[in-house]
Design a protein around this motif. Structure first.
Motif, PDB file in Angstrom:
ATOM      1  N   SER A 364       0.829  -1.212   0.000  1.00  0.00           N
ATOM      2  CA  SER A 364       0.000   0.000   0.000  1.00  0.00           C
ATOM      3  C   SER A 364       0.857   1.253   0.000  1.00  0.00           C
ATOM      4  CB  SER A 364      -0.918   0.018   1.223  1.00  0.00           C
ATOM      5  OG  SER A 364      -0.156   0.174   2.411  1.00  0.00           O
ATOM      6  N   TRP A 444      -6.165   1.881  -0.307  1.00  0.00           N
ATOM      7  CA  TRP A 444      -5.612   0.780  -1.109  1.00  0.00           C
ATOM      8  C   TRP A 444      -6.479  -0.481  -0.958  1.00  0.00           C
ATOM      9  CZ3 TRP A 444      -3.280  -3.915   0.537  1.00  0.00           C
ATOM     10  CH2 TRP A 444      -2.623  -4.626  -0.461  1.00  0.00           C
ATOM     11  N   ARG A 447      -9.463  -0.170  -3.017  1.00  0.00           N
ATOM     12  CA  ARG A 447      -9.228  -0.370  -4.457  1.00  0.00           C
ATOM     13  C   ARG A 447      -9.080  -1.854  -4.791  1.00  0.00           C
ATOM     14  NH1 ARG A 447      -6.286   4.400  -3.821  1.00  0.00           N
ATOM     15  NH2 ARG A 447      -4.289   3.350  -3.596  1.00  0.00           N
ATOM     16  N   VAL A 448      -8.439  -2.597  -3.882  1.00  0.00           N
ATOM     17  CA  VAL A 448      -8.304  -4.048  -4.124  1.00  0.00           C
ATOM     18  C   VAL A 448      -9.692  -4.691  -4.148  1.00  0.00           C
ATOM     19  CG1 VAL A 448      -7.433  -6.227  -3.174  1.00  0.00           C
ATOM     20  CG2 VAL A 448      -5.980  -4.200  -3.141  1.00  0.00           C
ATOM     21  N   THR A 450     -12.531  -3.266  -4.922  1.00  0.00           N
ATOM     22  CA  THR A 450     -13.230  -2.870  -6.146  1.00  0.00           C
ATOM     23  C   THR A 450     -12.730  -3.692  -7.329  1.00  0.00           C
ATOM     24  OG1 THR A 450     -13.271  -0.652  -5.251  1.00  0.00           O
ATOM     25  CG2 THR A 450     -13.837  -0.877  -7.565  1.00  0.00           C
ATOM     26  N   LYS A 451     -11.420  -3.884  -7.355  1.00  0.00           N
ATOM     27  CA  LYS A 451     -10.823  -4.647  -8.450  1.00  0.00           C
ATOM     28  C   LYS A 451     -11.388  -6.075  -8.450  1.00  0.00           C
ATOM     29  CE  LYS A 451      -6.340  -5.932 -10.244  1.00  0.00           C
ATOM     30  NZ  LYS A 451      -4.931  -5.664 -10.307  1.00  0.00           N
TER      31      LYS A 451
ATOM     32  N   LEU B  32      -1.903  -3.611  -8.216  1.00  0.00           N
ATOM     33  CA  LEU B  32      -3.055  -3.821  -7.334  1.00  0.00           C
ATOM     34  C   LEU B  32      -3.831  -2.524  -7.136  1.00  0.00           C
ATOM     35  CD1 LEU B  32      -1.475  -6.135  -4.640  1.00  0.00           C
ATOM     36  CD2 LEU B  32      -3.252  -6.745  -6.266  1.00  0.00           C
ATOM     37  N   GLU B  33      -3.158  -1.424  -7.435  1.00  0.00           N
ATOM     38  CA  GLU B  33      -3.801  -0.135  -7.240  1.00  0.00           C
ATOM     39  C   GLU B  33      -4.662   0.253  -8.426  1.00  0.00           C
ATOM     40  OE1 GLU B  33      -2.591   2.776  -5.126  1.00  0.00           O
ATOM     41  OE2 GLU B  33      -0.819   1.942  -4.190  1.00  0.00           O
ATOM     42  N   GLU B  34      -4.408  -0.409  -9.555  1.00  0.00           N
ATOM     43  CA  GLU B  34      -5.118   0.000 -10.754  1.00  0.00           C
ATOM     44  C   GLU B  34      -6.179  -1.020 -11.109  1.00  0.00           C
ATOM     45  OE1 GLU B  34      -1.988   0.151 -13.480  1.00  0.00           O
ATOM     46  OE2 GLU B  34      -0.938   1.773 -12.459  1.00  0.00           O
ATOM     47  N   TYR B  35      -6.936  -0.678 -12.107  1.00  0.00           N
ATOM     48  CA  TYR B  35      -7.929  -1.635 -12.563  1.00  0.00           C
ATOM     49  C   TYR B  35      -7.346  -2.574 -13.608  1.00  0.00           C
ATOM     50  CZ  TYR B  35     -11.473   0.905 -10.081  1.00  0.00           C
ATOM     51  OH  TYR B  35     -12.205   1.478  -9.100  1.00  0.00           O
ATOM     52  N   LYS B 165     -19.441  -1.145 -14.968  1.00  0.00           N
ATOM     53  CA  LYS B 165     -18.297  -0.245 -15.144  1.00  0.00           C
ATOM     54  C   LYS B 165     -18.234   0.212 -16.599  1.00  0.00           C
ATOM     55  CE  LYS B 165     -16.251   0.028 -11.162  1.00  0.00           C
ATOM     56  NZ  LYS B 165     -16.350   1.270 -10.443  1.00  0.00           N
TER      57      LYS B 165
END
Lengths: 618, 209
Positions: A364, A444, A447-448, A450-451, B32-35, B165
């Motif tokens: 993170s 962070w 975001r994980v 959401t991913k 991991l921070e991005e899509y 999305k």
């Protein structure tokens, strides 16, 4: 990226002789066969049997790639004939477990590895007649004095297996990450070396425990009933409803399983509550001991060493998943004291301190969490800051530790409140404190989640990945994957690096490693191992260094026995109680199960050992 | 030891990572921070239907005469082998070979940033449409209207689901590679341009590998 081009690929297989029983080293290979393909597509078959050459005929100095299925078996054969492990190897079993991680763990945490035939079936590859395979395997296993004709038959079968492996490789190749697969291949071979070394067991205390285990368990059940004031065990059968009543009577909330939405006393749920409710801690520890004693079956060879299948990649986070009653580290921590180095030797445990929090800090990039981690005890730092005090108590630290780990695991305020015995609003307030102290970590984690919710694979440092399947709420279970999954990648790298450095690993857990060496050398080996553990984290986590802890008491030298940290904290109380119960079940005498003259000598030795065991670590 | 002189394609030489240099092989975890996954281009491009459960999208073609990200090919498919592309003149010569059929290969990218090629079988010219082929073409049309879609069911015909999305939230990350680059990577050694290619021998006489 460091790459090596191999002009040749070698598909190997081997068959070894009679299985000598569980816990033994693998038998001597009846044959080792290989199919070698060069860059012109020319194919060479190698059919070897004893006496074996000093090195494999396909090892001619230039880089070549070895491919096999479940290479641990071949590693055993290599060790037996004195060959070095190949420098570059791909294990299709490991690759299958990584490639198919998501579908293999759908609906559960653990997964069952495929056979070669099953893997071929999955890829639509022509396999082999199952009955023929069974015939050949039993021919290899059921005897040691194979005739030349039988050896030739087994060599034919080995070559057939090699061809099947080749077909599978061709089918799987587009999906194999060729850059990282050799790390997994090396790991798969090294775990066989670890298995062959085995964990030394003090048979003088273990055998009586195994033989008297069911009787001791029976007494412990009665004691537990008395402690809880209820018939939690009725005629040796565990009664869940009785435990729920005990919990309700004592104001302990009954956990609810997230999947079934029903009241549950599953170990993983109860474990999170034991630091809050002492009665539950008694129950949890006794129940684990009772379960272990009822079915104590460590796989121990004639040399007194525990050898077992690590079941690599056996969980969705890529961790090993060995049997809970055949492997020493699957037993309650108290029973790890059955481990004892032989004369002249020492054992040390090196572990990643606060590994999951350290990985979360590294990934993170949260500056506050990084600083807290580097100060040594992130939970104490958080508790001190949140409470505005300098020296939080152990209980306060425990509460804040539960919140940090709970957040990483995706727990909500309700579950935390239940685990900690506080109100939901109090739990929410501490979670808010955490979000305020570690805002970067918090964002962070979001975001994980959401991913994961968008079915995007969450991928770890060496390619292990998991994809959500779209079930509502499932994404929360993905929160700890970057921590536990990367932890498992670290474990594999440490094992490969330690082997290259010549360190003797004899066992490992999720975040800790056991090494064995002579008493004279152990300190040097510990220092080397700590550096490897740190280097692995720097390599995988973009330069971030995790701690490699090994306190003086984590090193045991003969004649001392290993004592787990948690057992040390209670002054060996559980171990001493176990030894006493075993002794009492044996008419007040510790038992010696050897025959003849050795029995008398053994009796005295056992008395001495049990005495020492009871008073161990002061 | 026995040496055989028949050709075994697609095995060696092979380039693999050096396990002694772990640091250079570690996947940067900032993804991991991005899509989407890190920007590195995968060395592997699969030519297969996008996997179930994975959201993907395709680029619409602006001009019907000059397609950028799709094309018609003849594909030869055998169980247990990766598919081959067959040159049109060779396919014509082998028109009785039922392992060859015309396909439209379309470039796609997943939400995670992995590119692949999707071979869509075409309905035969006799006018009898196949539910699988038709449903696949419908999903293609949906995907090319700037949507993330995924295939969710495989009973009787393909079913699909569209992500909430939008492209504004998760923009598709196609690489700079051309469609032809992807074809070359996917079919590197499996483009059949002659009648003496080993695959014809395999189809006629079988193979032991």
């Amino acid at each position: 990226m460091s790459e090596i081009t191999c002009a040749r690929v070698v598909f190997i297989d081997s068959e070894f002789d009679a299985r000598k029983g569980q816990g033994e080293r693998p038998g001597f290979p009846v044959c080792i066969c290989a199919i070698e393909i060069d860059q012109d597509g020319r194919e060479t078959e190698h059919r070897l049997a004893a006496p074996y050459p000093a090195r494999p005929p396909w090892d001619r100095g230039d880089p070549f790639l070895t491919v096999g299925f479940a290479l641990s078996a071949e590693a055993g054969s290599f060790l037996n004939v004195g060959w070095a492990f190949p420098a570059l190897a791909i294990d299709l079993y490991a690759e299958f477990m990584v490639i198919h991680n998501t579908e293999m763990t759908r609906g559960g945490d653990s997964k069952q590895g495929p056979t070669l035939l099953r893997a071929c079936q999955c890829y639509g590859v022509t396999g082999m007649d199952k009955a023929h395979k069974e015939d050949m395997r039993s021919l290899a296993y059921t005897k040691t004095d194979h005739t030349p004709e039988e050896i030739a038959l087994l060599q034919d079968y080995c070559i057939e297996d090699g061809r099947m492996t080749m077909r599978l490789f061709r089918a799987m190749r587009p999906r194999i990450d060729l850059m990282r697969a050799p790390i997994r291949g090396a790991f798969m071979m090294e775990i066989e070396r670890i298995r062959c070394r085995g964990i030394p067991i003090d048979m003088l205390t273990y055998r009586p425990a195994e033989q008297r285990g069911p009787a001791v368990a029976s007494r412990m059940r009665e004691e537990l009933n008395r402690k809880l004031g209820a018939q939690v065990y009725l005629q040796n059968v565990f009664k869940r409803a009785a435990l729920f009543q005990v919990m309700q009577r004592n104001g302990i909330p009954v956990p609810v399983d997230g999947k079934t939405r029903k009241a549950s006393c599953a170990r993983k749920l109860i474990k999170n509550m034991i630091e809050t409710y002492p009665l539950l801690k008694h129950y949890y520890e006794d129940k684990r001991m009772i379960d272990a004693l009822t079915n104590l079956k460590l796989e121990i060879g004639a040399d007194g060493r525990n050898r077992f299948w690590l079941n690599p990649f056996g969980t969705k986070t890529g961790r090993n998943n060995p049997s809970t009653n055949r492997a020493l580290f699957g037993l309650p921590h108290t029973m790890r004291s059955f481990m004892k180095p032989p004369p002249g030797m020492a054992i040390a445990q090196i572990d990643y301190g606060c590994q999951e929090v350290g990985i979360a800090a590294a990934l993170s990039g949260d500056p506050a969490l990084i600083a807290d981690y580097r100060r040594g005890d992130p939970y104490r730092e958080f508790a001190a800051a949140a409470l505005g005090i300098l020296d939080p108590t152990q209980q306060q630290r425990q509460v804040y530790k539960a919140v940090v780990l709970g957040r990483i695991y995706g727990m909500g305020a309700g579950t935390l409140a239940r685990n900690l015995g506080i109100s939901k609003s109090q739990a929410q307030r501490i979670m808010d404190q955490m979000a305020a102290r570690y805002p970067v970590l918090n964002a962070w984690l979001d975001r994980v989640t959401t991913k994961a919710a968008h079915c995007i694979p969450v991928t770890c440092a060496l390619g292990l990945s998991l994809t959500a399947t779209g079930r509502p709420g499932e994404e929360r279970t993905f929160l700890n994957l970057p921590m536990q999954g990367n932890g498992s990648e670290l474990m594999r790298v440490v094992i490969v690096l330690a082997a290259a450095a010549g360190l003797k690993i004899i066992g490992c857990a999720h975040d800790s490693f056991l090494i064995e060496d002579t008493i004279d050398e152990i300190d040097r080996s510990v220092a080397a191992m700590q550096e490897i553990v740190r280097k692995a984290s720097r390599d995988l986590l973009g330069g971030f260094e995790l701690r490699a802890d090994c306190k003086p008491e984590d090193i045991v030298r003969y004649p001392d026995r290993f004592v787990d940290k948690r057992e040390r904290e209670v002054g060996m109380a559980h171990w001493n109680r176990l030894m006493t119960l075993i002794s009492e079940e044996n008419d007040g005498r510790p038992a010696d199960y050897r025959h003849g003259d050795a029995a008398e000598e053994g009796e005295a030795q056992i008395q001495d050992e049990m005495g020492k065991a009871r008073s161990a670590v002061g | 030891m026995t040496t055989k002189l028949h050709t075994v394609d697609n095995i060696a030489p092979i380039t693999v990572g050096d396990p002694n240099d772990v640091a250079s092989l570690a996947i940067d975890q900032s993804h991991l921070e991005e899509y989407a996954n890190p920007g590195s281009e995968s060395a592997v491009v699969e030519c297969a239907r996008p996997a179930k459960g994975i959201f993907f999208t395709v680029r619409a073609e602006k001009s019907k005469s000059r397609w950028q990200d799709r094309a018609f090919y003849f594909m030869l498919q055998m169980e247990g082998r990766d598919p081959y592309l067959v040159a049109p003149e060779i396919a014509k010569e082998k028109q009785d070979e039922d392992t060859i059929r015309p396909v439209m290969i379309v470039r796609y990218v997943t939400m995670a940033g992995d590119e692949g090629l999707w071979p869509l079988k075409l309905n035969p010219p006799d006018g009898k449409a196949n539910a699988w082929n038709t449903s696949a073409l419908n999903i293609l049309e949906l995907a090319e209207s700037d949507k993330w879609v995924r295939i969710v069911g495989l009973k009787k015909h393909y079913r699909h689901q569209v992500s909430n999305k939008t492209f504004a939230i998760v923009p598709p990350k196609f690489t700079d590679r051309t469609f032809q680059d992807l074809i070359n990577i996917a079919f590197k050694d499996r483009i059949v341009k002659t009648l003496d290619h080993e695959i014809w021998d395999v189809l006629e006489n079988g193979s032991d590998n």
